[in-house]
Design a protein around this motif. Structure first.
Motif, PDB file in Angstrom:
ATOM      1  N   HIS A  44     -19.878 -38.584 -21.403  1.00  0.00           N
ATOM      2  CA  HIS A  44     -20.280 -38.947 -22.920  1.00  0.00           C
ATOM      3  C   HIS A  44     -19.202 -38.486 -23.702  1.00  0.00           C
ATOM      4  N   ILE A  79     -13.012 -46.796 -30.308  1.00  0.00           N
ATOM      5  CA  ILE A  79     -13.764 -47.588 -29.233  1.00  0.00           C
ATOM      6  C   ILE A  79     -13.179 -49.100 -29.370  1.00  0.00           C
ATOM      7  N   GLN A 121     -12.240 -49.789 -25.544  1.00  0.00           N
ATOM      8  CA  GLN A 121     -13.028 -50.589 -24.934  1.00  0.00           C
ATOM      9  C   GLN A 121     -13.262 -52.111 -25.323  1.00  0.00           C
ATOM     10  N   ILE A 130     -15.814 -56.297 -28.569  1.00  0.00           N
ATOM     11  CA  ILE A 130     -17.158 -56.398 -28.194  1.00  0.00           C
ATOM     12  C   ILE A 130     -17.928 -54.878 -28.497  1.00  0.00           C
ATOM     13  N   GLN A 131     -17.438 -54.168 -28.023  1.00  0.00           N
ATOM     14  CA  GLN A 131     -17.883 -52.697 -28.059  1.00  0.00           C
ATOM     15  C   GLN A 131     -17.887 -52.209 -29.480  1.00  0.00           C
ATOM     16  N   LYS A 132     -16.617 -52.604 -29.983  1.00  0.00           N
ATOM     17  CA  LYS A 132     -16.528 -52.278 -31.696  1.00  0.00           C
ATOM     18  C   LYS A 132     -17.435 -52.848 -32.445  1.00  0.00           C
ATOM     19  N   CYS A 133     -17.672 -54.101 -32.280  1.00  0.00           N
ATOM     20  CA  CYS A 133     -18.479 -54.886 -33.073  1.00  0.00           C
ATOM     21  C   CYS A 133     -20.053 -54.300 -32.831  1.00  0.00           C
ATOM     22  N   MET A 134     -20.577 -54.073 -31.396  1.00  0.00           N
ATOM     23  CA  MET A 134     -21.895 -53.621 -31.322  1.00  0.00           C
ATOM     24  C   MET A 134     -22.076 -52.162 -32.038  1.00  0.00           C
ATOM     25  N   TRP A 135     -20.981 -51.339 -32.034  1.00  0.00           N
ATOM     26  CA  TRP A 135     -21.125 -49.944 -32.552  1.00  0.00           C
ATOM     27  C   TRP A 135     -21.123 -49.989 -33.995  1.00  0.00           C
ATOM     28  N   HIS A 154     -24.557 -51.126 -35.465  1.00  0.00           N
ATOM     29  CA  HIS A 154     -25.360 -50.100 -35.298  1.00  0.00           C
ATOM     30  C   HIS A 154     -25.000 -49.009 -36.457  1.00  0.00           C
ATOM     31  N   HIS A 212     -26.778 -43.219 -29.263  1.00  0.00           N
ATOM     32  CA  HIS A 212     -25.326 -43.008 -28.960  1.00  0.00           C
ATOM     33  C   HIS A 212     -25.357 -42.300 -27.693  1.00  0.00           C
TER      34      HIS A 212
END
Length: 129
Positions: A24, A87, A91, A94-99, A102, A127
């Motif tokens: 993590h 991120i 990654q 997609i991960q950047k948009c998801m976070w 948030h 997180h």
């Protein structure tokens, strides 16, 4: 490279190595002070050995950095900006948009600073999962 207050601080390979090892990544690693320490004082950073996939690897000991619960609103906001860039690079979009969704959801809450403790607790829970 020597980092000064007016220059953006790059994310250290030590953070990338921690992520690559499957651990993590605490948001506090992306604070300006933490990034500065990782870039300019790498020999002062504690490392730990872990056994992974049949071999010993040295990774960053993230416990030496500030606790997530000690973050203040401005610190939280600036670390998120750096985290989102990292991120995305590590990654993907997609991960950047998801976070990013948030972060923006939380950052635009009414009375953000008044409710920051609750927002921070929720953020840490999401997180960390």
């Amino acid at each position: 490279p020597v980092i000064t207050p007016d220059v953006p601080v790059p994310v250290s390979n030590l953070v990338n190595n921690l992520a690559d090892a499957g651990f993590h990544i605490p948001l506090t690693l992306f604070s300006r002070d933490s990034l500065y320490k990782l870039q300019n004082q790498p020999l002062a950073v504690k490392m730990v050995k872990v056994h992974q996939n049949g071999q010993n690897v040295c990774i960053l000991d993230s416990s030496q950095f500030p606790a997530k619960m000690d973050m203040r609103p401005l610190d939280w906001y600036s670390t998120w900006e750096c985290y989102l860039e990292w991120i995305g690079a590590c990654q993907g979009l997609i991960q950047k948009c998801m976070w990013s969704c948030h972060f923006h959801f939380l950052a635009h809450k009414d009375k953000f600073t008044d409710h920051f403790s609750a927002i921070l607790l929720f953020n840490i829970e999401i997180h960390s999962s």
